[in-house]
Design an enzyme around this catalytic site. Sequence first.
Site, PDB file in Angstrom:
ATOM      1  N   LYS A  84      42.893  26.798  41.792  1.00  0.00           N
ATOM      2  CA  LYS A  84      42.184  25.983  40.810  1.00  0.00           C
ATOM      3  C   LYS A  84      43.174  25.514  39.755  1.00  0.00           C
ATOM      4  O   LYS A  84      44.220  26.128  39.543  1.00  0.00           O
ATOM      5  CB  LYS A  84      41.046  26.766  40.157  1.00  0.00           C
ATOM      6  CG  LYS A  84      41.488  27.954  39.305  1.00  0.00           C
ATOM      7  CD  LYS A  84      40.286  28.637  38.699  1.00  0.00           C
ATOM      8  CE  LYS A  84      40.707  29.892  37.918  1.00  0.00           C
ATOM      9  NZ  LYS A  84      39.546  30.584  37.330  1.00  0.00           N
TER      10      LYS A  84
ATOM     11  N   ILE B  70      48.370  25.746  37.937  1.00  0.00           N
ATOM     12  CA  ILE B  70      47.577  26.053  39.120  1.00  0.00           C
ATOM     13  C   ILE B  70      47.605  27.558  39.320  1.00  0.00           C
ATOM     14  O   ILE B  70      48.642  28.203  39.132  1.00  0.00           O
ATOM     15  CB  ILE B  70      48.111  25.311  40.366  1.00  0.00           C
ATOM     16  CG1 ILE B  70      47.181  25.531  41.564  1.00  0.00           C
ATOM     17  CG2 ILE B  70      49.532  25.714  40.700  1.00  0.00           C
ATOM     18  CD1 ILE B  70      47.517  24.666  42.769  1.00  0.00           C
ATOM     19  N   CYS B  71      46.459  28.132  39.657  1.00  0.00           N
ATOM     20  CA  CYS B  71      46.380  29.571  39.855  1.00  0.00           C
ATOM     21  C   CYS B  71      45.314  29.856  40.901  1.00  0.00           C
ATOM     22  O   CYS B  71      44.603  28.958  41.355  1.00  0.00           O
ATOM     23  CB  CYS B  71      46.054  30.287  38.540  1.00  0.00           C
ATOM     24  SG  CYS B  71      44.423  29.891  37.878  1.00  0.00           S
ATOM     25  N   LYS B  72      45.215  31.111  41.298  1.00  0.00           N
ATOM     26  CA  LYS B  72      44.179  31.518  42.238  1.00  0.00           C
ATOM     27  C   LYS B  72      42.812  31.370  41.581  1.00  0.00           C
ATOM     28  O   LYS B  72      42.660  31.571  40.376  1.00  0.00           O
ATOM     29  CB  LYS B  72      44.392  32.965  42.674  1.00  0.00           C
ATOM     30  CG  LYS B  72      45.659  33.192  43.482  1.00  0.00           C
ATOM     31  CD  LYS B  72      45.793  34.657  43.868  1.00  0.00           C
ATOM     32  CE  LYS B  72      47.062  34.903  44.675  1.00  0.00           C
ATOM     33  NZ  LYS B  72      47.216  36.333  45.032  1.00  0.00           N
TER      34      LYS B  72
END
Length: 257
Positions: A95, A106-108
């Site tokens: 996400k 952006i990351c998990k």
Amino acid sequence: MAADGVDERSPLLSASHSGSVTPTAPPYLQDSSPRAELPPPYTAIVSPDASGIPVINCRVCQSLINLDGKLHQHVVKCTVCNEATPIKNPPAGKKYVRCPCNCLLICKDTSRRIGCPRPNCRRIINLGPVMLVSEEQPAQPALPVQPEGTRVVCGHCGNTFLWMELRFNTLAKCPHCKKISSVGSALPRRRCCAYITIGMMCIFIGIGLTVGTQDFARRFHATYVSWAIAYLLGLVCLIRACYWGAIRVSYPEHSFA
């Protein structure tokens, strides 16, 4: 940049494509409202201009960004403010999160916390519970929750990290330099004094045994073992006192508790 191996703490646009404009973060202002770190929403809608060239509005400065030849990318860079704007949904399981300094990260999608990598920002963004979003719509940032813990300035590298203990005088491992330091100076000072006291007591006991049992030790050689134990315990305690006296101290910056 859409690959799964991308560092989740790094900005989505590398420095090699930054051009002549360097993005700068606004000064950090502590805001009691939960919206202080709420990333601004975006809508990945591509609309052609009058000449038929696909364009999109920058989600930071609202300038038009030419998408000609860039539709295969997930994000594009604005030539005015030099910030990134997403034009596609993030990769599966990821996400987008925009820092208040406008850096797009952006990351998990299961992440609860993410840090901004910009040196002049270094915010730690706390994300709320994960919300399921359909693939037809771009992922929306979750509402940040009020964190519990303390922002601590590392005594080794000087970087700021979030320490989740609600009390000081504990040991903390910096996630940046991986080194151990004491949060607050009371713990190392107290333990250093305690080890010095115990060490000197053991040495004085050893000296007393040496002076008082010399004649006895000539007949019973096992007495020398008690001398060695007393001196050894005193030496170990003094070494531990030196360790606690020389340990680096990390000081809390802001408390959220």
